[in-house]
Design a protein around this motif. Structure first.
Motif, PDB file in Angstrom:
ATOM      1  N   GLY A 186      11.502  -1.538   5.005  1.00  0.00           N
ATOM      2  CA  GLY A 186      11.848  -2.454   6.094  1.00  0.00           C
ATOM      3  C   GLY A 186      10.875  -3.610   6.184  1.00  0.00           C
ATOM      4  O   GLY A 186      11.274  -4.775   6.330  1.00  0.00           O
ATOM      5  N   ALA A 187       9.579  -3.291   6.045  1.00  0.00           N
ATOM      6  CA  ALA A 187       8.548  -4.334   6.137  1.00  0.00           C
ATOM      7  C   ALA A 187       8.723  -5.354   5.018  1.00  0.00           C
ATOM      8  O   ALA A 187       8.555  -6.564   5.229  1.00  0.00           O
ATOM      9  CB  ALA A 187       7.158  -3.710   6.078  1.00  0.00           C
ATOM     10  N   SER A 188       9.065  -4.886   3.799  1.00  0.00           N
ATOM     11  CA  SER A 188       9.265  -5.807   2.668  1.00  0.00           C
ATOM     12  C   SER A 188      10.422  -6.764   2.954  1.00  0.00           C
ATOM     13  O   SER A 188      10.335  -7.965   2.680  1.00  0.00           O
ATOM     14  CB  SER A 188       9.574  -5.036   1.390  1.00  0.00           C
ATOM     15  N   LEU A 189      11.518  -6.203   3.497  1.00  0.00           N
ATOM     16  CA  LEU A 189      12.694  -7.035   3.781  1.00  0.00           C
ATOM     17  C   LEU A 189      12.379  -8.038   4.888  1.00  0.00           C
ATOM     18  O   LEU A 189      12.758  -9.212   4.806  1.00  0.00           O
ATOM     19  CB  LEU A 189      13.886  -6.148   4.167  1.00  0.00           C
ATOM     20  N   VAL A 190      11.675  -7.565   5.927  1.00  0.00           N
ATOM     21  CA  VAL A 190      11.281  -8.463   7.017  1.00  0.00           C
ATOM     22  C   VAL A 190      10.394  -9.580   6.482  1.00  0.00           C
ATOM     23  O   VAL A 190      10.550 -10.751   6.836  1.00  0.00           O
ATOM     24  CB  VAL A 190      10.549  -7.673   8.130  1.00  0.00           C
ATOM     25  N   CYS A 191       9.477  -9.206   5.602  1.00  0.00           N
ATOM     26  CA  CYS A 191       8.562 -10.173   4.997  1.00  0.00           C
ATOM     27  C   CYS A 191       9.346 -11.283   4.295  1.00  0.00           C
ATOM     28  O   CYS A 191       9.094 -12.473   4.515  1.00  0.00           O
ATOM     29  CB  CYS A 191       7.652  -9.445   4.008  1.00  0.00           C
ATOM     30  N   GLY A 192      10.335 -10.906   3.482  1.00  0.00           N
ATOM     31  CA  GLY A 192      11.137 -11.897   2.762  1.00  0.00           C
ATOM     32  C   GLY A 192      11.913 -12.796   3.710  1.00  0.00           C
ATOM     33  O   GLY A 192      11.972 -14.014   3.529  1.00  0.00           O
ATOM     34  N   ALA A 245       0.827  -1.199   0.000  1.00  0.00           N
ATOM     35  CA  ALA A 245       0.000   0.000   0.000  1.00  0.00           C
ATOM     36  C   ALA A 245       0.865   1.254   0.000  1.00  0.00           C
ATOM     37  O   ALA A 245       0.484   2.287  -0.551  1.00  0.00           O
ATOM     38  CB  ALA A 245      -0.916  -0.006   1.221  1.00  0.00           C
ATOM     39  N   GLN A 246       2.067   1.171   0.590  1.00  0.00           N
ATOM     40  CA  GLN A 246       2.929   2.346   0.706  1.00  0.00           C
ATOM     41  C   GLN A 246       3.784   2.577  -0.540  1.00  0.00           C
ATOM     42  O   GLN A 246       3.904   3.707  -0.992  1.00  0.00           O
ATOM     43  CB  GLN A 246       3.859   2.194   1.921  1.00  0.00           C
ATOM     44  N   ILE A 247       4.435   1.533  -1.028  1.00  0.00           N
ATOM     45  CA  ILE A 247       5.439   1.736  -2.083  1.00  0.00           C
ATOM     46  C   ILE A 247       5.149   0.953  -3.358  1.00  0.00           C
ATOM     47  O   ILE A 247       5.939   1.008  -4.299  1.00  0.00           O
ATOM     48  CB  ILE A 247       6.869   1.388  -1.575  1.00  0.00           C
ATOM     49  N   GLY A 248       4.043   0.237  -3.407  1.00  0.00           N
ATOM     50  CA  GLY A 248       3.670  -0.429  -4.652  1.00  0.00           C
ATOM     51  C   GLY A 248       4.242  -1.831  -4.788  1.00  0.00           C
ATOM     52  O   GLY A 248       5.247  -2.180  -4.175  1.00  0.00           O
ATOM     53  N   ASN A 249       3.591  -2.602  -5.631  1.00  0.00           N
ATOM     54  CA  ASN A 249       3.880  -4.024  -5.776  1.00  0.00           C
ATOM     55  C   ASN A 249       5.280  -4.289  -6.335  1.00  0.00           C
ATOM     56  O   ASN A 249       5.962  -5.211  -5.907  1.00  0.00           O
ATOM     57  CB  ASN A 249       2.816  -4.624  -6.695  1.00  0.00           C
ATOM     58  N   THR A 250       5.705  -3.452  -7.303  1.00  0.00           N
ATOM     59  CA  THR A 250       6.968  -3.713  -7.994  1.00  0.00           C
ATOM     60  C   THR A 250       8.143  -3.712  -7.038  1.00  0.00           C
ATOM     61  O   THR A 250       8.915  -4.677  -6.964  1.00  0.00           O
ATOM     62  CB  THR A 250       7.192  -2.651  -9.084  1.00  0.00           C
ATOM     63  N   LEU A 251       8.271  -2.624  -6.283  1.00  0.00           N
ATOM     64  CA  LEU A 251       9.395  -2.492  -5.363  1.00  0.00           C
ATOM     65  C   LEU A 251       9.318  -3.537  -4.255  1.00  0.00           C
ATOM     66  O   LEU A 251      10.332  -4.137  -3.873  1.00  0.00           O
ATOM     67  CB  LEU A 251       9.406  -1.069  -4.775  1.00  0.00           C
ATOM     68  N   VAL A 252       8.105  -3.789  -3.748  1.00  0.00           N
ATOM     69  CA  VAL A 252       7.937  -4.787  -2.677  1.00  0.00           C
ATOM     70  C   VAL A 252       8.399  -6.158  -3.161  1.00  0.00           C
ATOM     71  O   VAL A 252       9.137  -6.854  -2.463  1.00  0.00           O
ATOM     72  CB  VAL A 252       6.471  -4.857  -2.202  1.00  0.00           C
ATOM     73  N   THR A 253       7.988  -6.529  -4.382  1.00  0.00           N
ATOM     74  CA  THR A 253       8.365  -7.842  -4.909  1.00  0.00           C
ATOM     75  C   THR A 253       9.874  -7.992  -4.997  1.00  0.00           C
ATOM     76  O   THR A 253      10.438  -9.013  -4.598  1.00  0.00           O
ATOM     77  CB  THR A 253       7.736  -8.046  -6.304  1.00  0.00           C
ATOM     78  N   ILE A 254      10.548  -6.949  -5.509  1.00  0.00           N
ATOM     79  CA  ILE A 254      12.003  -7.016  -5.662  1.00  0.00           C
ATOM     80  C   ILE A 254      12.687  -7.127  -4.296  1.00  0.00           C
ATOM     81  O   ILE A 254      13.567  -7.968  -4.082  1.00  0.00           O
ATOM     82  CB  ILE A 254      12.512  -5.777  -6.437  1.00  0.00           C
ATOM     83  N   THR A 288      14.715 -10.403  -2.794  1.00  0.00           N
ATOM     84  CA  THR A 288      16.104 -10.199  -2.389  1.00  0.00           C
ATOM     85  C   THR A 288      16.325 -10.707  -0.963  1.00  0.00           C
ATOM     86  O   THR A 288      17.246 -11.502  -0.701  1.00  0.00           O
ATOM     87  CB  THR A 288      16.471  -8.707  -2.470  1.00  0.00           C
ATOM     88  N   ALA A 289      15.470 -10.250  -0.040  1.00  0.00           N
ATOM     89  CA  ALA A 289      15.628 -10.666   1.359  1.00  0.00           C
ATOM     90  C   ALA A 289      15.415 -12.163   1.510  1.00  0.00           C
ATOM     91  O   ALA A 289      16.101 -12.828   2.292  1.00  0.00           O
ATOM     92  CB  ALA A 289      14.638  -9.900   2.237  1.00  0.00           C
TER      93      ALA A 289
END
Lengths: 157, 169
Positions: B31-37, A86-95, A99-100
């Motif tokens: 941060g939330a995205s990285l934590v999620c992964g 919701a904050q930064i969009g699907n594209t960036l979240v997916t990448i 990665t993580a």
């Protein structure tokens, strides 16, 4: 080895299917409620199989508590992923997520974390992870296009 | 459990960035995205370890039970309200997602101890990347059609070479 690679591919296919179903469900009833329903149906289904006598092992005690927490992390991860989207969009979240995920996977292997056998890092694993992340970035729908559509002169990205 | 990812294709929602600049909520979201992964990787290994102790199906059952209880804690208050009626009104086929989830955890539990986390994750991620490119190409699932471009084809090839590197021992 070949069998397990096929099973891993099958996991990926089902994962994609479940994402689509989850998205459709989440739009209708909300993502957290969707997560609840999803886990509840899963519990009932797996429970029914076990009750019907389909067993792959036995329940017993003496297992470290963290091993039980996978389901909890799944719910937290879903909430984190939806917040981020919701904050930064699907594209960036997916990448970022991929990665993580692959970096963590390699670290878990290397140190044998969470009950696994250690698999020491090799140069080929580092290269593989880099290529996988690069592939994930290239596959994304052009983020620049949608950014430009929204940009109003002083966009930071 | 692993269905943590956002819907396969959403429009890049950068309205917040344009409006507020690159602020705290964007940093939090990164941060939330990285934590999620990281959580997804951790839970795959934890579920597999539970499976090695209890059995693959038993593990999938426990994972979903714990997830149900925790999600209930989070949505409990709203269940008395319109949420319940919306759940009951949802197409029954969508509820089948729970069954798919059980099979996903089951397969993942079988695969992870044999292939290790890096290779398992690599194969799963590459498969979803390929599928989303194919689905976009044909406009499946009612999504806007996006023909395979050279860039996307190259991306798929790159990811596949990456998986090959993970496979090499």
């Amino acid at each position: 080895m070949g069998l397990f690679i096929s099973l891993a591919v099958g996991t990926g296919i089902l994962l994609m299917l479940s994402r689509i179903l989850n998205a459709a469900l989440g739009i209708r009833i909300g993502y957290m409620a969707g997560s609840f329903v999803n886990h509840l149906v899963g519990t009932l289904f797996a429970g029914a199989l076990l009750v019907c006598g389909l067993r792959t092992g036995t329940f017993h005690g003496g297992i470290p508590i963290p091993y039980y927490l996978g389901g909890l992390y799944g719910v937290i991860a879903l909430a984190a992923g939806n917040y981020a989207t919701a904050q930064i969009g699907n594209t960036l979240v997916t990448i970022l997520l991929i990665t993580a995920q692959v970096l963590s996977a390699a670290l878990i292997d290397h140190f044998g974390l969470f009950g696994g056998q250690p698999i020491p890092l090799r140069a080929s694993v580092g290269l593989g992870i880099g290529l996988l992340i690069a592939g994930a970035i290239l596959v994304q729908r052009k983020p620049a296009t949608s950014l430009q559509n929204h940009r109003m002169g002083s966009g930071p990205m | 459990m692993i269905m943590v990812c956002p819907p396969p294709v959403l429009f890049c929602n950068n309205a917040a960035i344009v409006k507020w600049g690159f602020g705290m909520s964007q940093l939090l979201a990164i941060g939330a995205s990285l934590v999620c992964g990281a959580l997804v990787a951790a839970l795959m290994r934890l579920n597999a370890s539970l499976a090695e102790a209890l059995g693959v199906l038993e593990s999938s059952f426990v994972v979903h039970l714990v997830g149900t209880l925790f999600a209930l804690l989070l949505v409990g208050r709203s269940l008395g309200t319109s949420t319940t009626s919306r759940i009951l009104a949802a197409p029954k086929a969508l509820l089948g997602v729970g069954i798919v989830g059980v099979v996903i955890v089951l397969l993942s539990n079988m695969v992870v101890p044999k292939l290790g986390m890096a290779l398992s994750t690599g194969i799963v991620v590459a498969t979803t990347l390929i599928l989303s490119v194919v689905a976009d190409h044909f406009g499946w699932f009612g999504l806007p059609q996006l023909r395979v471009t050279l860039r996307r084809a190259f991306g798929v090839a790159t990811a596949l070479v990456g998986v090959l590197c993970l496979y090499l021992r």
